[in-house]
Motif scaffolding. Structure first.
Motif, PDB file in Angstrom:
ATOM      1  N   ARG A  36      18.290  13.544  15.273  1.00  0.00           N
ATOM      2  CA  ARG A  36      19.665  13.709  15.754  1.00  0.00           C
ATOM      3  C   ARG A  36      20.215  15.079  15.376  1.00  0.00           C
ATOM      4  O   ARG A  36      20.911  15.720  16.169  1.00  0.00           O
ATOM      5  CB  ARG A  36      20.551  12.608  15.189  1.00  0.00           C
ATOM      6  CG  ARG A  36      21.952  12.750  15.704  1.00  0.00           C
ATOM      7  CD  ARG A  36      22.807  11.590  15.370  1.00  0.00           C
ATOM      8  NE  ARG A  36      24.117  11.865  15.966  1.00  0.00           N
ATOM      9  CZ  ARG A  36      25.229  11.423  15.490  1.00  0.00           C
ATOM     10  NH1 ARG A  36      25.220  10.660  14.444  1.00  0.00           N
ATOM     11  NH2 ARG A  36      26.361  11.726  16.067  1.00  0.00           N
ATOM     12  N   SER A  37      19.878  15.544  14.187  1.00  0.00           N
ATOM     13  CA  SER A  37      20.372  16.854  13.770  1.00  0.00           C
ATOM     14  C   SER A  37      19.787  17.963  14.638  1.00  0.00           C
ATOM     15  O   SER A  37      20.468  18.950  14.930  1.00  0.00           O
ATOM     16  CB  SER A  37      20.063  17.105  12.304  1.00  0.00           C
ATOM     17  OG  SER A  37      18.668  17.209  12.110  1.00  0.00           O
ATOM     18  N   PHE A  39      18.947  17.645  17.849  1.00  0.00           N
ATOM     19  CA  PHE A  39      19.614  17.581  19.147  1.00  0.00           C
ATOM     20  C   PHE A  39      21.071  18.027  19.046  1.00  0.00           C
ATOM     21  O   PHE A  39      21.617  18.583  19.992  1.00  0.00           O
ATOM     22  CB  PHE A  39      19.521  16.173  19.744  1.00  0.00           C
ATOM     23  CG  PHE A  39      18.174  15.897  20.346  1.00  0.00           C
ATOM     24  CD1 PHE A  39      17.842  16.393  21.591  1.00  0.00           C
ATOM     25  CD2 PHE A  39      17.242  15.149  19.666  1.00  0.00           C
ATOM     26  CE1 PHE A  39      16.601  16.159  22.153  1.00  0.00           C
ATOM     27  CE2 PHE A  39      15.990  14.894  20.215  1.00  0.00           C
ATOM     28  CZ  PHE A  39      15.673  15.404  21.453  1.00  0.00           C
ATOM     29  N   ASP A  40      21.707  17.796  17.894  1.00  0.00           N
ATOM     30  CA  ASP A  40      23.076  18.270  17.704  1.00  0.00           C
ATOM     31  C   ASP A  40      23.144  19.787  17.551  1.00  0.00           C
ATOM     32  O   ASP A  40      24.193  20.392  17.784  1.00  0.00           O
ATOM     33  CB  ASP A  40      23.714  17.617  16.478  1.00  0.00           C
ATOM     34  CG  ASP A  40      24.102  16.169  16.733  1.00  0.00           C
ATOM     35  OD1 ASP A  40      24.149  15.774  17.910  1.00  0.00           O
ATOM     36  OD2 ASP A  40      24.350  15.449  15.749  1.00  0.00           O
ATOM     37  N   SER A  41      22.022  20.407  17.161  1.00  0.00           N
ATOM     38  CA  SER A  41      22.021  21.852  16.963  1.00  0.00           C
ATOM     39  C   SER A  41      21.973  22.630  18.277  1.00  0.00           C
ATOM     40  O   SER A  41      22.224  23.832  18.284  1.00  0.00           O
ATOM     41  CB  SER A  41      20.845  22.263  16.080  1.00  0.00           C
ATOM     42  OG  SER A  41      19.625  22.066  16.766  1.00  0.00           O
ATOM     43  N   PHE A  44      26.380  23.119  23.267  1.00  0.00           N
ATOM     44  CA  PHE A  44      26.791  22.498  24.529  1.00  0.00           C
ATOM     45  C   PHE A  44      26.863  23.536  25.648  1.00  0.00           C
ATOM     46  O   PHE A  44      26.705  23.212  26.821  1.00  0.00           O
ATOM     47  CB  PHE A  44      28.135  21.784  24.365  1.00  0.00           C
ATOM     48  CG  PHE A  44      28.519  20.979  25.565  1.00  0.00           C
ATOM     49  CD1 PHE A  44      27.827  19.827  25.902  1.00  0.00           C
ATOM     50  CD2 PHE A  44      29.569  21.381  26.379  1.00  0.00           C
ATOM     51  CE1 PHE A  44      28.170  19.083  27.019  1.00  0.00           C
ATOM     52  CE2 PHE A  44      29.919  20.646  27.500  1.00  0.00           C
ATOM     53  CZ  PHE A  44      29.224  19.497  27.812  1.00  0.00           C
ATOM     54  N   GLU A  47      23.832  23.448  27.824  1.00  0.00           N
ATOM     55  CA  GLU A  47      23.856  22.387  28.835  1.00  0.00           C
ATOM     56  C   GLU A  47      24.767  22.773  29.999  1.00  0.00           C
ATOM     57  O   GLU A  47      24.434  22.530  31.159  1.00  0.00           O
ATOM     58  CB  GLU A  47      24.331  21.086  28.208  1.00  0.00           C
ATOM     59  CG  GLU A  47      23.390  20.542  27.138  1.00  0.00           C
ATOM     60  CD  GLU A  47      23.938  19.286  26.504  1.00  0.00           C
ATOM     61  OE1 GLU A  47      24.367  18.388  27.256  1.00  0.00           O
ATOM     62  OE2 GLU A  47      23.936  19.215  25.272  1.00  0.00           O
ATOM     63  N   ILE A  65      17.044  21.344  26.684  1.00  0.00           N
ATOM     64  CA  ILE A  65      17.289  20.720  25.379  1.00  0.00           C
ATOM     65  C   ILE A  65      15.991  20.422  24.636  1.00  0.00           C
ATOM     66  O   ILE A  65      15.848  20.780  23.465  1.00  0.00           O
ATOM     67  CB  ILE A  65      18.145  19.448  25.552  1.00  0.00           C
ATOM     68  CG1 ILE A  65      19.491  19.835  26.152  1.00  0.00           C
ATOM     69  CG2 ILE A  65      18.317  18.734  24.230  1.00  0.00           C
ATOM     70  CD1 ILE A  65      20.323  18.671  26.588  1.00  0.00           C
ATOM     71  N   THR A  69      14.391  21.877  20.937  1.00  0.00           N
ATOM     72  CA  THR A  69      14.218  20.991  19.783  1.00  0.00           C
ATOM     73  C   THR A  69      12.755  20.743  19.450  1.00  0.00           C
ATOM     74  O   THR A  69      12.466  19.952  18.556  1.00  0.00           O
ATOM     75  CB  THR A  69      14.912  19.639  20.036  1.00  0.00           C
ATOM     76  OG1 THR A  69      14.369  19.049  21.205  1.00  0.00           O
ATOM     77  CG2 THR A  69      16.406  19.807  20.174  1.00  0.00           C
TER      78      THR A  69
END
Length: 102
Positions: A36-37, A39-41, A44, A47, A65, A69
């Motif tokens: 999760r960290s 993907f949060d990095s 936005f 995207e 994305i 990652t």
């Protein structure tokens, strides 16, 4: 509810499917929290830029994305699973090695 009773109610007691589901359920919680960290990095804005370039959300996931990652995603070439031994030393074991005691 204990895993034994859940597997018994679902009809998965004493089956390979029940063992596989139990192993997956217990071993996937921590890696998901770690991923999760990663993907949060991803900003936005990346995207949004992909959407402006004409990518759908799925295409943005695949083309923007996930490549960003990749350093956090562990890969195995031979399809075996990595387990951590008693002393923190990585040990390789295939799935059938884990299911033999059952």
């Amino acid at each position: 509810m204990p895993v034994f009773m859940m597997m018994q109610k679902m009809g998965l007691y004493n089956t390979y499917t029940g063992v596989i589901l139990t192993i997956l359920a217990t071993s996937m919680a921590f890696p998901i929290l770690l991923m999760r960290s990663f993907f949060d990095s991803v900003p936005f804005a990346m995207e949004e830029a992909a959407a402006i370039d004409g990518c759908s959300r799925f295409m943005a996931l695949i083309r923007v994305i996930i490549p960003m990652t990749l350093p956090g995603i562990p890969f195995e070439r031979n399809g075996s699973q990595r387990l951590i031994g008693n002393r923190g030393v990585p040990v390789q074991a295939k799935l059938h090695d884990l299911l033999l005691p059952v």
